[in-house]
Design a protein around this motif. Structure first.
Motif, PDB file in Angstrom:
ATOM      1  N   ASP A  32      -8.545   1.319  -2.216  1.00  0.00           N
ATOM      2  CA  ASP A  32      -7.879   2.301  -1.340  1.00  0.00           C
ATOM      3  C   ASP A  32      -7.427   3.488  -2.131  1.00  0.00           C
ATOM      4  O   ASP A  32      -7.306   4.566  -1.615  1.00  0.00           O
ATOM      5  CB  ASP A  32      -6.519   1.815  -0.798  1.00  0.00           C
ATOM      6  N   GLN A  60       0.837  -1.193   0.000  1.00  0.00           N
ATOM      7  CA  GLN A  60       0.000   0.000   0.000  1.00  0.00           C
ATOM      8  C   GLN A  60       0.881   1.256   0.000  1.00  0.00           C
ATOM      9  O   GLN A  60       0.645   2.190  -0.763  1.00  0.00           O
ATOM     10  CB  GLN A  60      -0.865  -0.029   1.264  1.00  0.00           C
ATOM     11  N   CYS A  78      -6.383  -3.398  -4.468  1.00  0.00           N
ATOM     12  CA  CYS A  78      -5.912  -2.123  -3.934  1.00  0.00           C
ATOM     13  C   CYS A  78      -6.621  -0.942  -4.565  1.00  0.00           C
ATOM     14  O   CYS A  78      -6.485   0.179  -4.125  1.00  0.00           O
ATOM     15  CB  CYS A  78      -4.421  -1.986  -4.143  1.00  0.00           C
TER      16      CYS A  78
END
Length: 1843
Positions: free
Chosen positions: A1003, A965, A1000
């Motif tokens: 996010d 991340q 991902c």
């Protein structure tokens, strides 16, 4: 690479049963079919445990996910894992599991409300599971067909897609088709009957439903049933459909579907169907659908081009018909190729060429496939071909013979030689001895010639195709291998620096041949062994030349390198890169060179190595072009035998480098010494060899690295980094050491072993003997030693720099980064992946499976991946803050981050390109005939290596942890940097990362949207653009703005709309405008309706539970408890509620963003309305606020917004439509008849459907009692089992609701449309002119009005009525268009109105329409036509009787001029054509009305009447089982017309078009009237040629004599309309398809005309005949009498007294000979010779001044006829010299001095002969004797002045 492509590589059948047994014992089950290459990996013993564990996880979790009803992410995630599993291990599961997986996925695919994107991903997996149908038989598996049909029907024939209520991706159609194709073999035996009952009622040939029915038949009907079930299979439909196909003459679009179905049927049931009666018809139609140009006519019916047969179907069909007892197919096929052979000649070119090339390329493939199936394939459960129909050796030989000539001609075609090369490759597998020698004959001369490089490239590419067949030799072609060396030696001059394409094809040629042959000198074996055959002896002695060949090749390469050094090609230019061409040559050179050295024996290798070493060390090269090439050659040499080569190169290079860099200052020079650079480059390339060999020199290497890594010069330290990278890589990776064609390398000959026997031998999969390089402990220690020594200090340096403790210059930072990056790349396979916390939750484990790739990570030492990560991130932030303009360091950091995330030893894109090139080479060298992996060894090793790399790359959807991340957020920060190059590089890496860590995206979206937030003022324009680019994504990857999740879309779309308020957004910059356009466009293109219902049906759960119960391997997480299941259901219901809430919330949000946009650019309003309209769906109504927004937007200032709103409101009205009740009726009760025969057409039991003016519903009671059937196709064919009709009025929803009874959305619409001001404004906008002359009837506006009147009855009529009356009176285009849209919407919307309302409606409409039709203009007539046609579509004619009666009121009155008449007819035709077969009475009335008016004077009215007649007679078809129609019939009409044309048919004089264009009645005689009538009839014949289903031949024949009379001969454009039309008619008729019984009729008619007194008619008979015969070639050939009739006719016309007719007859004969319709036999030749010897009377000397005798004597005519006949023979073979030709040429030359016109003919013939035979004269010369040649040269060279 998609899943399916990778799995497609076939597995061989493991011969060793014990291997299977062992596997079974270990796994606990018999695997269905695993990937055999896994057995060859160095770590194969770990794989069984791994796969079992993985499979158990998949079974457990997938079952659990279904049980807990969690489609997302659970089911989706684990089905993806299943496809990964199949990619890694093939179908390595038991049969039981296989069936469970198939059934479960079938249930999932057919969930009715499943989101389309999920449906597609399940479907793709199901296709892969079903692809190898031999693994599951019909006993193992049965799948129902109906769910698939419902799915297909719902998607492809969606009722709501055009209204924007459903958005399907474009790929869905192909996926569904493939899915059905793969499920087809498993449909139950009752399926055929059910399908026929379901779709037969749709078979109405005038309706679009015919296309639908045929499409379904082609797709669904099962054809693989076993013979004992044929009665339940194709026998139910075969006769019906084939007779339909035979009787259709004009290629309707659905004929293509039939051909596809028949081809499949023939292929699946070879030997069970007797095709013989249909074969001539099949071949005639195939020939027609090639659309070859014939004769002089260029007229082609357009549908022949659009609906031509698909070549792939044709090829399958032909190859399935070959063989069998009758051999008829082969005869016809040879005929087909003979007749089209001359089209392949390279001098011919046209749009038809592509089809011919495809045919030639695919037919051999198809036959090879069939032969493989009959002889080599393991028997499966599918029906085998019966003994009687197997292909015999003779069949194959005949087939190859018939294809040989076209293929050899096609070699030099304009489209390139690839098609021919593929054809030759497959033909050579069948019969090498027939195919290869002629190719060789063309290749040798091509290699000698210097002037025709195209010839060389073409022949070489064909030789590459036949390489394996040539080298292997075998019994059929033992002398093949002897051509090998001569070919290799002669190909060498092709390595030519001046001709790039020649150079590349030569490299390919050499590499291909050398791969197949070990280069060993065996010449000594002749003395030592005495058991050799003659050919083997020849080969042994020839093999002495191998060394010579290798050395010559190396010399050629050196010459090539010398000419391409940088100094020579580009003096001091700034670019130091190689050009694209040079890099290709470099690639070709290095791969060919390494292939040659790999195949060399040690002796030859030593010599070659010495030569290369001397060249490399005695010269110094610049490092860009020549240096790279030389270093590559050295690398190739060291890779083959590392020990020997390193001994030479390493010490030499190291010493040179150490000597030069002994001086301190060298290290700090900006420009390095050339010698140092060259040695470094050479060293960096020769170290790319086996790691264990490098260990011997480790101390020297470390010394050099320490010296050179910190050179000042950038180029210098880059080379040093490369050296470091190569050393680390060769120590740490797993790879095969050699790719030789024989296991164990090339050996010398001994008494027992002769290398020649191994020529062209395929690799043996069971003992490939791959020698793997697997890193040893020593190598591993050395790698970590190097990292400690070189990487650690750099990391510390960078860390200090970041903390500010030590200042380093930019160049030094870049140097350090470069070292770090290369260490990471080199050693990455030893470095464990990054660790951290995972970030996502679900009720089902979403764990990743780690795939073992032969490396056990050592977790005790430092993990340098983590270390690098810890240093790089702070460095990045430091750089961005302090020196953002240091873009080079940023580039380097971006690459390092990318590799930290993904890199484990190979890159995805490199893998993809290697996979591609592997497939290409495999294709060019494969042996499809014997199948089962007969590849050469090098290819098989390559494939195993690819399997290893595939495992290395399998980390999709990898565990997404917090480290990832952070890194991804860094990439995002770089993606919005100030510098565009940094941005674009970072964005590319970001998209790759998003593709890998699929979870991902959620996010990252908020982070991207921050930059678009209108409240932030600190965003720069670059950041704004960067953020938009991040949303847009790249063309192949994910588009963030359009993820298929509610929570994502709910964030992104409103933000995009709101970004219009962002201060840094300026629409002045065109790049920003373009970005917004691209974003909106991509979202619209890629958006698919997102599901809001995520429920899983019970049936699906049952299958999942069964799967959970199966053992071997036991599913790991066991089934869910009741408790969990309840929880799962709750979650699922919650999710459904959330998504609905989300949908509404999102709509509100976009709507709200729109409201605050007021005063901002309207671009954003347009984007907003676009997004909102994507939210319309058919299973959930829009919230009322959005409805209000759309309705208000109908009157927006911007046209684009208005159009968006119109579409959206039509969709909303569809959502609000109230359902109407339907009831099932039995159609036979209505007609009170009980017939259910197989007849179609007008029958007593469908008569009540038809329009009958005596029984029209003219009162309330009649209206209610009348059974209205809206759809036109019901009842024409068989009736459906249950006919659904609307229930009576009282059971339908109430009409005329009051405002109180409406819901909120309805009230909004009602209020606005009842508001006078709103309506006035709306109509004003609608009737504005958009673009002059471009305003067309708009379907979306029609849908809007239809919806309004359907949902609100006549509530808005009072307000609209005054507008309509005003608009009708105004004759402007846009106003007329607007009123036409309203009227058609009204008529269609009134479908369910009560009788009283309908009656009032028509009282209003009829006057309006009358007025409109009298005001019609050239601009508006098309709109009115569309309006009436749309209004009548799918409506019962009895409902619209007011309209029809009004339109039938005297359409052709002459009031308002001819134009209005034509327009009225057009409008009427639009209405009647929609009604098809249901209005016979109206058609009769119209015909009666028109017949007297056929003599119209005006051209436009004539054309229109012609078109109307076509539609009137359209229903009169000649199809099987069809009743004679009650509509007008052509035969009766023709009778009446002919009677009126009598004056023209009886007279002999020519028909002139001398009609004065005035309609003065009465004073015209019959003849003039007849001419006028004829003109109209011509128009009718022309329009009907392309429209009707069958041509009415007998009727046309009666008109033929007339047409022949008129049609002109000479091509000149001045002649009048009538003549031109006649010519067109003839051209169209002659192209028509004839039934065999029609041929005699046509011939007798032509025979009659050919005796006519007009030579024009006789001449035209010949042109007609040419085209007719060619377009019906095989039908004619199957009828011997017809052939002899044609022959007699042409021979008679050859002796015609008119010169033009004679010449045309000769041309016709020559054409017939060329397409093998006639053949040059003894009697014919004798006939011509006899004629040509006719004695001419002596010329009398004329008295001066006497009249010259102009009429030729009969003798002269006959003599000329003979000469013409002989000349026709010669011209009939333009490209070769048959045996009879020399003699005929001699005969002709005797007539060179005859009187005219003979002399002219002879001269012309000779000059044509010379022109066409000039190219290959060397070959053709062989066919003549010396004396003949003397005469010929005389004739052809010297012009005859003395004649």
């Amino acid at each position: 690479m998609t899943v399916s492509n990778i799995i497609e590589v076939e597995e061989p059948h493991l011969g060793d049963c014990n291997m299977k047994k062992e596997a079974t014992e270990f796994l606990g089950f018999v695997p269905q079919k695993d990937i055999v290459y896994n057995e060859l990996l160095p770590y194969k013993d770990k794989l069984d445990d791994e796969s079992n564990e993985f499979l158990a996880q998949i079974k457990g979790n997938l079952g659990r996910a279904v049980q807990l009803r969690e489609i997302w992410p659970g089911v989706l995630f684990w089905t993806r894992k299943l496809s990964t599993y199949m990619r890694l291990y093939g179908r390595k599961f038991s049969k039981e599991d296989h069936v469970h997986f198939v059934k479960l996925l079938y249930e999932l695919v057919t969930i009715p409300k499943l989101e389309i994107s999920m449906m597609q991903s399940f479907a793709r997996l199901l296709i892969t599971l079903l692809k190898k149908k031999e693994l599951l038989s019909r006993e193992d598996l049965e799948l129902p067909w109906r769910p698939l049909y419902e799915l297909q029907d719902r998607i492809l024939y969606s009722k709501t897609e055009h209204l924007g209520l459903n958005w399907f991706p474009s790929s869905v159609e192909a996926v569904l088709k493939t899915l059905i194709k793969n499920c087809r073999p498993y449909f139950p035996e009752s399926a055929t009957q059910e399908m026929l009952e379901e779709w037969r009622p749709l078979m109405c040939p005038f309706d679009v439903t015919m296309q639908k029915a045929m499409g379904y038949f082609e797709l669904f009907l099962p054809t693989t049933l076993p013979p004992e079930l044929h009665d339940k299979g194709f026998k139910l439909w075969f006769d019906e459909l084939i007779s339909l196909w035979v009787s259709v003459q004009n290629l309707p679009s659905w004929e293509v579907n039939l051909v596809g179905l028949f081809a499949r049927l023939a292929n699946d049931n070879i030997g069970y169907i007797d095709w013989d009666p249909y074969i001539p018809k099949i071949f005639t139609r195939i020939l027609r659908s090639l659309n070859l140009p014939v004769g002089s006519s260029e007229m082609l019916v357009s549908r022949y081009l659009t609906n031509a047969y698909d070549i792939s179907h044709v090829v399958i069909w032909i190859s399935a018909l070959l063989g069998g007892p009758s051999k008829q197919t082969q005869t016809q096929l040879s005929g087909l190729f003979n007749s089209i052979a001359s089209f392949f000649h390279p001098s011919n070119h046209g749009r038809w060429l592509m089809k011919l090339m495809k045919l030639v390329q695919r037919l051999p493939v198809s036959v090879v496939k069939r032969l493989h199936r009959e002889r080599y394939r393991m028997p499966t459960w599918l029906t085998p071909v019966p003994q009687s129909h197997l292909l015999s050796e003779q069949d194959i030989t005949d087939f190859v013979e018939s294809m040989k000539q076209p293929v050899l001609l096609a070699m030099f075609s304009k489209t390139g030689s690839l098609d021919a090369a593929q054809a030759l490759q497959n033909l050579a597998l069948l019969r090498p001895e027939l195919v290869i020698p002629p190719v060789l004959e063309k290749t040798y001369p091509a290699m000698e010639t210097l002037t025709e490089p195209h010839q060389l490239t073409a022949t070489l590419s064909c030789m590459i195709g036949v390489a394996r067949s040539l080298v292997a030799g075998g019994q059929r072609f033992p002398e093949g291998p002897t051509h090998m060396l001569p070919l290799l030696m002669r190909a060498l001059p092709g390595v030519d620096p001046n001709d790039f394409s020649k150079c590349m094809i030569t490299f390919q040629f050499l590499a291909t041949f050398v791969t197949l042959v070990p280069l060993v000198d065996c010449s000594a074996a002749i003395q030592t062994r005495n058991d050799l055959t003659q050919v083997e002896k020849e080969l042994c002695s020839a093999s002495a030349e191998f060394e010579d060949f290798v050395l010559q090749f190396i010399d050629r390469c050196f010459a090539l390198i010398d000419t391409s050094t940088l100094e020579q090609t580009r003096e001091e230019m700034e670019t130091e890169k190689m050009t694209h061409l040079e890099s290709l040559v470099e690639l070709g050179l290095s791969s060919t060179f390494s292939t040659i050295l790999t195949q060399c024996s040690m002796e030859i290798f030593q010599v070659a190595l010495g030569k290369v070493f001397n060249f490399a060390t005695t010269n110094i090269f610049e490092t860009h072009v020549a240096g790279r090439m030389v270093a590559n050659m050295c690398r190739a040499a060291t890779k083959c035998h590392p020990a020997e080569a390193l001994k030479l190169f390493l010490p030499q290079c190291c010493n040179a480098i150490l000597q030069i860099s002994a001086y301190e200052e060298v290290l700090n020079e900006e420009e390095l010494d050339k010698e140092l650079m060259w040695n470094l480059q050479l060293l960096s390339e020769v170290t790319r060899v086996d790691g264990d060999q490098l260990l011997l020199y480790r101390s020297q290497l470390v010394q050099i690295l320490q010296l050179t890594l910190h050179l000042k010069c950038k180029q210098g330290y880059n080379l040093a980094c490369k050296l470091l990278y190569h050393i680390l890589r060769s120590m740490s990776l797993i790879y095969p050491r050699e790719y030789c064609s024989m296991p164990g390398g090339v050996q010398q000959h001994t008494d027992t072993y002769l290398p020649i026997k191994d020529w062209g031998r395929p690799g043996d999969l069971l003992n490939l003997g791959i020698q793997w390089h697997v890193p040893s402990t020593e190598e591993r220690e050395f790698v970590f030693y190097l990292l400690d020594l070189l990487l650690k200090p750099e990391l510390q340096r960078l860390q200090k720099h970041t903390r500010g403790e030590q200042d380093i210059s930019r160049d030094d930072v870049l140097q350090s980064l470069s070292i770090v990056h290369n260490c990471l790349l080199g050693a990455s396979s030893f470095l464990p992946p990054l660790n951290g916390e995972p970030v996502i939750n679900s009720m089902i484990q979403l764990c990743e499976k780690n795939v073992y790739t032969g490396v056990d990570y050592d977790l005790s030492g430092e993990n340098y991946r983590e270390e690098i990560c810890k240093v790089i991130r702070p460095l990045l932030h430091h750089t961005l803050e302090h020196s953002e303009d240091d873009t080079k360091s940023l580039f380097s950091i971006i690459k390092i981050i990318n590799d930290l995330l993904h890199f484990k030893g190979s890159h995805k894109h490199e893998f993809d390109s290697r996979w591609k090139s592997f497939s290409l080479i495999k294709k060019s060298m494969e042996n499809k005939l014997h199948g089962s992996k007969q590849h050469i060894r090098a290819l098989l090793i390559d494939r195993v290596m690819l399997q290893h790399e595939l495992r290395n790359l399998t980390m999709e959807g990898c565990c997404y942890r917090s480290v990832h991340q952070d890194l991804i957020n860094d990439l995002l920060r770089l993606s919005t940097s100030r510098y565009s190059q940094v941005r674009s590089k970072a964005q590319n890496m970001l998209f790759t990362a998003l593709g890998t860590y699929s979870l991902c995206c959620r996010d990252i979206i908020p982070a991207v949207l921050e930059y678009l937030d209108p409240d932030r003022t600190d965003v720069t324009q670059q950041q704004f653009k960067g953020a938009l680019y991040c949303l847009l994504g790249n063309h192949s990857g994910i588009c963030l703005a359009n993820l298929q999740y509610w929570d994502c879309i709910a964030l992104t779309w409103p933000a995009i709309v709101r970004s219009g308020m962002n201060p840094s957004m300026s629409l002045e910059k065109s790049s920003v405008v373009r970005l917004f356009d691209d974003l909106a466009d991509r979202i619209h293109r890629q958006y698919e309706t997102i599901g809001i219902d995520f429920s899983i049906p019970e049936s699906c759960v049952e299958v999942a539970l069964k799967m959970m119960k199966s053992s071997n391997p036991e599913p790991t997480p066991c089934a869910a408890s009741e408790q969990e299941e309840l929880e799962g259901r709750k979650r699922q219901e919650q999710k459904n509620k959330d998504s609905v809430k989300c949908l509404n919330g999102k709509v509100m949000e976009i709507h709200w963003s729109c409201a605050c946009l007021f005063g901002r650019p309207w671009k954003f309003e347009q984007i907003a309305i676009g997004f909102l309209s994507l939210m319309l769906r058919d299973d959930h109504p829009l919230p009322s606020s959005a409805v209000l927004f759309f309705v208000e937007s109908l009157n927006h200032d911007s046209l684009l917004v208005r159009n968006g709103a119109i579409s959206a409101v039509s969709g909303i009205l569809k959502q609000l439509k109230r359902p109407h009740k339907k009831v099932a009726v039995n159609p036979y009760d209505i007609s009170e008849l009980k017939s259910s025969s197989l007849l179609v057409g007008d029958r007593p039991d469908n008569q009540w459907l038809q329009y009958d003016s005596n029984r029209l519903p003219r009162s309330q009671q009649d209206w209610n009692e009348c059974c209205f059937i809206e759809k036109t196709h019901w009842g024409y064919s068989t009736w459906p089992r249950k006919l659904m009709l609307y229930a009576p009025l009282e059971e339908q929803p109430k009409q005329g609701k009051t405002r109180e009874e409406m819901n909120e959305s309805e009230q909004i619409i009602y209020d606005h449309f009842s508001d006078q001001q709103f309506i006035d404004q709306f109509i004003q906008y609608l009737s504005l002119e958009d673009r002059k002359g471009k305003d067309k009837f708009s379907p979306r506006r029609f849908c809007l009005f239809k919806g309004l009147f359907r949902n609100f009855d006549d509530a808005f009529l009072p307000l609209l009525k005054p507008h309509m009356e005003r608009l009708v009176a105004d004759s402007h285009e846009s106003t007329q268009c607007c009123v036409a849209e309203i009227i058609s919407g009204l008529i269609r919307g009134s479908k369910h109105w009560s009788y009283s309302k309908v009656e009032k409606l028509w009282a209003l409409l009829c006057p309006l329409l009358r007025k409109a039709l009298s005001n019609i203009t050239i601009e508006t007539y098309a709109d009115w036509g569309t309006c009436i046609a749309t209004a009548c579509e799918s409506r019962d004619p009895r409902k619209l009787h007011w309209l029809f009666e009004m339109l039938m009121e005297s359409p052709v009155t002459g009031e308002g001029g001819s134009f209005v008449d034509a327009c009225r007819l057009y409008v009427l035709q639009g209405g009647l054509a929609q009604q098809e077969w249901r209005v016979p009475e109206l058609l009769h009335r119209l015909l009666q009305y028109l017949e007297p008016k056929l003599t119209q004077v005006y051209k436009n009215v004539r054309e229109r009447i012609g078109s109307v007649l076509t539609y009137i007679f359209m229903i009169d078809v000649n199809l099987p089982h069809t009743q004679p129609t009650t509509s007008p019939r052509i035969a009766e009409f023709t009778e009446r017309v002919l009677a009126r044309l009598k004056p023209l048919t009886e007279g002999e004089e020519e028909i002139q078009n001398h009609v004065v264009e005035e309609n003065t009645e009465g004073d015209q005689d019959e003849r003039t009237q007849a001419i006028k009538l004829l003109k109209t009839v011509l128009k009718w014949l022309m329009t009907s040629a392309g429209r009707s289903f069958s041509s009415v031949v007998p009727e046309q024949l009666r008109l033929l004599p007339l047409l022949f009379k008129i049609a002109p001969v000479e091509n000149d454009d001045s002649y009048d309309e009538m003549k031109r039309d006649a010519k067109t008619c003839l051209s169209l008729m002659s192209q028509g398809l004839l039934y065999s019984e029609q041929i005699p009729q046509v011939l007798s008619a032509l025979e009659q005309i050919s005796r006519s007194s007009s030579w024009h008619a006789r001449y035209t008979v010949l042109t007609y005949l040419q085209i007719m015969v060619f377009y019906n070639l095989f039908t004619f050939l199957s009828d011997a009498k017809a052939v002899s009739d044609v022959r007699a006719l042409v021979l008679r016309l050859l002796e015609d007294e008119q010169l033009e007719v004679r010449e045309m007859a000769a041309t016709t004969i020559s054409g017939f000979l060329q397409c093998n319709f006639l053949s040059i036999d003894e009697p014919m030749q004798a006939h011509f010779e006899a004629l040509s010897k006719t004695r001419l009377p002596k010329r009398k000397r004329r008295e001066l001044g006497s009249v010259v005798d102009t009429i030729p004597s009969a003798d002269l005519v006959r003599r000329h006829a003979g000469v013409l006949g002989l000349s026709a023979c010669i011209l009939s073979s333009p490209y070769d010299v048959p045996a009879w030709m020399p003699q005929i040429l001699m005969d002709l030359s005797a007539h060179l001095n005859d009187t005219q016109p003979i002399e002219m003919t002879v001269k012309k013939t000779l000059s044509d002969f010379r022109r066409t035979h000039h190219d290959n004269w060397q070959e053709h010369k062989q066919k003549f004797t010396d004396d003949q040649l003397l005469v010929l040269t005389d004739l052809l060279v010297s012009p005859c002045y003395y004649a």
